[in-house]
Design a protein around this motif. Structure first.
Motif, PDB file in Angstrom:
ATOM      1  N   UNK A 115     112.546  81.371  47.311  1.00 48.63           N
ATOM      2  CA  UNK A 115     113.517  80.494  47.910  1.00 48.63           C
ATOM      3  C   UNK A 115     113.027  79.151  48.072  1.00 48.63           C
ATOM      4  N   UNK A 116     111.665  78.948  48.301  1.00 46.38           N
ATOM      5  CA  UNK A 116     110.894  77.413  48.353  1.00 46.38           C
ATOM      6  C   UNK A 116     111.381  76.612  47.109  1.00 46.38           C
ATOM      7  N   UNK A 117     111.289  77.243  45.850  1.00 43.76           N
ATOM      8  CA  UNK A 117     111.397  76.798  44.715  1.00 43.76           C
ATOM      9  C   UNK A 117     113.041  76.238  44.687  1.00 43.76           C
ATOM     10  N   UNK A 118     113.985  77.163  45.171  1.00 45.73           N
ATOM     11  CA  UNK A 118     115.327  76.661  45.264  1.00 45.73           C
ATOM     12  C   UNK A 118     115.583  75.469  46.045  1.00 45.73           C
ATOM     13  N   UNK A 119     114.841  75.554  47.166  1.00 40.95           N
ATOM     14  CA  UNK A 119     115.163  74.310  48.307  1.00 40.95           C
ATOM     15  C   UNK A 119     114.455  73.132  47.573  1.00 40.95           C
ATOM     16  N   UNK A 120     113.516  73.196  46.831  1.00 36.38           N
ATOM     17  CA  UNK A 120     113.026  71.949  46.033  1.00 36.38           C
ATOM     18  C   UNK A 120     114.182  71.380  45.388  1.00 36.38           C
ATOM     19  N   UNK A 121     114.857  72.038  44.783  1.00 35.08           N
ATOM     20  CA  UNK A 121     115.941  71.281  43.825  1.00 35.08           C
ATOM     21  C   UNK A 121     117.177  71.190  44.656  1.00 35.08           C
ATOM     22  N   UNK A 122     117.332  72.027  45.755  1.00 34.10           N
ATOM     23  CA  UNK A 122     118.542  71.563  46.631  1.00 34.10           C
ATOM     24  C   UNK A 122     118.222  70.157  47.318  1.00 34.10           C
ATOM     25  N   UNK A 123     117.045  70.266  47.865  1.00 33.69           N
ATOM     26  CA  UNK A 123     116.654  68.970  48.417  1.00 33.69           C
ATOM     27  C   UNK A 123     116.821  67.750  47.587  1.00 33.69           C
ATOM     28  N   UNK A 124     116.666  67.977  46.320  1.00 31.40           N
ATOM     29  CA  UNK A 124     116.822  66.847  45.448  1.00 31.40           C
ATOM     30  C   UNK A 124     118.309  66.521  45.017  1.00 31.40           C
ATOM     31  N   UNK A 125     119.115  67.539  45.430  1.00 27.27           N
ATOM     32  CA  UNK A 125     120.628  67.284  45.288  1.00 27.27           C
ATOM     33  C   UNK A 125     121.400  68.014  44.379  1.00 27.27           C
ATOM     34  N   UNK A 126     120.762  69.026  43.690  1.00 30.09           N
ATOM     35  CA  UNK A 126     121.592  69.960  42.869  1.00 30.09           C
ATOM     36  C   UNK A 126     122.513  70.726  43.807  1.00 30.09           C
ATOM     37  N   UNK A 127     123.645  71.234  42.896  1.00 30.26           N
ATOM     38  CA  UNK A 127     124.627  71.595  43.715  1.00 30.26           C
ATOM     39  C   UNK A 127     124.893  72.955  43.884  1.00 30.26           C
ATOM     40  N   UNK A 128     123.855  73.546  43.123  1.00 27.22           N
ATOM     41  CA  UNK A 128     123.906  74.991  43.157  1.00 27.22           C
ATOM     42  C   UNK A 128     123.053  75.597  41.825  1.00 27.22           C
ATOM     43  N   UNK A 129     123.169  76.918  41.802  1.00 24.42           N
ATOM     44  CA  UNK A 129     122.430  77.621  40.577  1.00 24.42           C
ATOM     45  C   UNK A 129     123.368  78.520  39.924  1.00 24.42           C
ATOM     46  N   UNK A 130     122.960  78.964  38.561  1.00 22.73           N
ATOM     47  CA  UNK A 130     123.215  79.906  38.000  1.00 22.73           C
ATOM     48  C   UNK A 130     122.173  80.880  37.885  1.00 22.73           C
ATOM     49  N   UNK A 131     122.403  82.088  38.500  1.00 19.28           N
ATOM     50  CA  UNK A 131     121.275  83.010  38.756  1.00 19.28           C
ATOM     51  C   UNK A 131     121.192  83.810  37.416  1.00 19.28           C
TER      52      UNK A 131
END
Length: 588
Positions: free
Chosen positions: A226-242
């Motif tokens: 979850x921290x890795x996902x937050x790293x990219x959310x904080x940089x502005x990505x709009x979501x993820x394909x899991x």
């Protein structure tokens, strides 16, 4: 510089030829991803900006104008993280950086910023099931049984080689008198258990041996991911394909998967993944993940790689009645289902089912793991005509839509002809029954020039398809009836016609074996008619009189029609129109 000039030329051509692309206008309060068009980019193959034969992030940035003008709402970039590239990025060694062959973290920041300036969303692939065996976590975990990361992966002592119930398959993998604890198999062939002498244990890997599965029963793993996902959310990505989201958990008792008749492409026994896939615990993780993602502004979205047999199973990935898991689990049945075929009956059946989900459907016909749809649904003679029908299905159905680079220009699957040319590990282990996925991952075809405008390198990581002189963006933009311009026309309609964006979908003339017809409801409803046969299909001349307004058609004789009287759908024809006082009945 030559490559840059070609890129600028292609973008300029698109600008001069472009249809007007009105912005999507959702009803107030609806998220941006509803009825959105997602565009999958395989970064190795999209655009090479530095001439090394491998696509990169700057290459994507250089083509954002093309994507914006094409009508894309969001791009999904497959893994660009640091990786040994055993599985071309799906073996990640660092979740919070960019692989140098693709660029730098600054390059990614610029890409995200440039995309947002063009009102394009950016989604990243997030591989949660496993890491690379070169990830520092696994290096530590595999070193001993008492290090801080010792329980971050799935380890087991195995069983004695003579233990009751040991299968012949397990007996192939003996180490110090021990064999794997069960019959689970790797997708890439062989046992899913790999021996590590330092721990005197096996670790589990559902995929390649260099992709050890994380132990999601350890809360520390979830916290780190979850921290890795937050790293990219904080940089502005709009979501993820899991990626491979259904595989996060395995049966803690390690029961054998049931064996089925026959063997797979690797020569291993066929198994049903009852105990190694799709366990209920994954839904608890997704609920927590959805809550975390929703704590960010901007309607961040979770898309799931979900291969399900039916709508009942797909519904679970939304979170059931609570809708608190994935916003967009992929409905892969119409495009990739076991019975998928180019017929009105198949698509009527599968799309009727897709409309039964209580969330927003997401329809997919192409991706980086399957032969391209133009080949799968083609007949070798009318492939482009059939591809136009598939495009209409993708873009006029009530659903969000996902396409794949190259699909809108009709790029074909270019399967290696010799094993020594195969790069994909699946093809290396499965040859010749399974020749791998290289065929659907060849470089994007931008121009009819050198290396299709993809790269200035003499050799690219995979060869450019031999048809690039005719199948490319630059050439097709100049051809009014090209597949690319058909896509663009449908995308423009999808954005401008509220019924095609938001209207309910009603199937008409449901017994017609050759023609698929449906109505998109709204104050100004739209009717879509598709001929799946190689013969003309007349409309019923006895239907009530009335006018129609043609919105799009693959045949010139339909473009200016104002009535249904005497109209005939040509072979593989598609007609999209607004009815004005018309009752529609198709001829039998």
């Amino acid at each position: 510089m030559k490559l840059v000039r070609r890129i600028v030329l292609a973008t300029a051509l698109l600008s001069t030829c472009a249809l007007a692309q009105p912005p999507s206008a959702h009803p107030a309060g609806e998220p941006w991803w509803k009825a959105a068009l997602f565009y999958e980019i395989y970064p190795r193959s999209f655009a090479d900006s530095n001439g090394d034969g491998v696509g990169d992030l700057n290459g994507i940035t250089q083509h954002l104008d093309y994507l914006q003008q094409f009508g894309v709402d969001a791009i999904w970039i497959t893994p660009m993280y640091p990786s040994p590239q055993v599985d071309f990025g799906y073996d990640i060694s660092n979740y919070e950086a960019v692989d140098p062959q693709y660029g730098s973290l600054s390059d990614m920041d610029r890409l995200i910023s440039a995309a947002h300036q063009r009102h394009l969303k950016v989604l990243l692939d997030m591989v949660l099931n496993h890491t690379s065996d070169r990830h520092p976590w696994f290096i530590a975990s595999s070193s001993s049984r008492d290090n801080p990361k010792s329980d971050w992966y799935v380890w087991n002592d195995g069983v004695d080689t003579h233990a009751p119930g040991v299968t012949p398959f397990q007996q192939r993998y003996v180490h110090d008198g021990r064999v794997p604890p069960n019959n689970w198999e790797s997708v890439f062939g062989g046992s899913a258990w790999q021996w590590v002498p330092a721990r005197h244990q096996f670790y589990y890997h559902r995929f390649y041996a260099q992709q050890p599965d994380l132990n999601w029963r350890n809360p520390a793993v979830e916290k780190a991911m979850f921290a890795a996902m937050r790293f990219w959310l904080d940089r502005g990505v709009d979501g993820f394909r899991l990626d491979a989201i259904s595989t996060l958990f395995e049966d803690p008792k390690l029961h054998n998967d049931p064996q089925l008749p026959g063997t797979n492409d690797q020569g291993d026994p066929n198994l049903r993944s009852q105990y190694s896939d799709n366990l209920p615990e994954v839904h608890d993780v997704l609920r927590r993940m959805r809550a975390m993602v929703q704590s960010y502004p901007g309607d961040r979205v979770l898309i799931g790689e979900t291969y399900t047999p039916d709508v009942a199973e797909l519904e679970k990935w939304y979170g059931g009645a609570r809708h608190d898991e994935l916003q967009l689990p992929m409905d892969t049945v119409p495009g990739f289902g076991d019975q998928a075929n180019f017929s009105a009956d198949w698509f009527r059946k599968s799309l009727q089912a897709s409309q039964q989900v209580t969330g927003e459907p997401l329809i997919v016909f192409d991706n980086h793991d399957n032969a391209r749809s133009i080949d799968r649904f083609g007949d070798g003679t009318h492939n482009v005509a059939r591809a136009k029908v598939i495009a209409a299905l993708l873009l006029t159905t009530r659903a969000s839509a996902l396409t794949y680079y190259g699909a809108p220009i009709g790029m074909v699957t270019s399967t290696p002809k010799r094993k020594q040319d195969v790069r994909d590990p699946q093809g290396i282990t499965g040859w010749p029954k399974n020749k791998g996925r290289d065929g659907e991952r060849t470089p994007m075809q931008w121009t009819p020039g050198f290396q299709a405008g993809f790269s200035t390198a003499q050799t690219t990581w995979l060869p450019v398809n031999g048809d690039y002189r005719t199948v490319n963006v630059q050439s097709e933009l100049q051809q009014p009836d090209s597949l690319l311009n058909w896509y663009r026309q449908l995308i423009a309609l999808r954005k401008s016609e509220p019924a095609l964006r938001d209207g309910a979908m009603q199937f008409l003339d449901t017994s017609n074996a050759n023609v698929l017809t449906f109505r998109r409801a709204g104050p100004q409803p739209v009717i879509v008619v598709m001929n799946f046969s190689n013969a003309p299909q007349p409309l019923d001349t006895s239907m009530a009189s009335g006018r129609v307004i043609t919105l799009a058609a693959t045949a010139s004789q339909l473009l200016h029609r104002t009535t249904l009287q005497g109209a005939t759908l040509p072979p593989y024809g598609v007609w999209v129109f607004k009815p004005v006082g018309v009752t529609l009945h198709m001829a039998r």
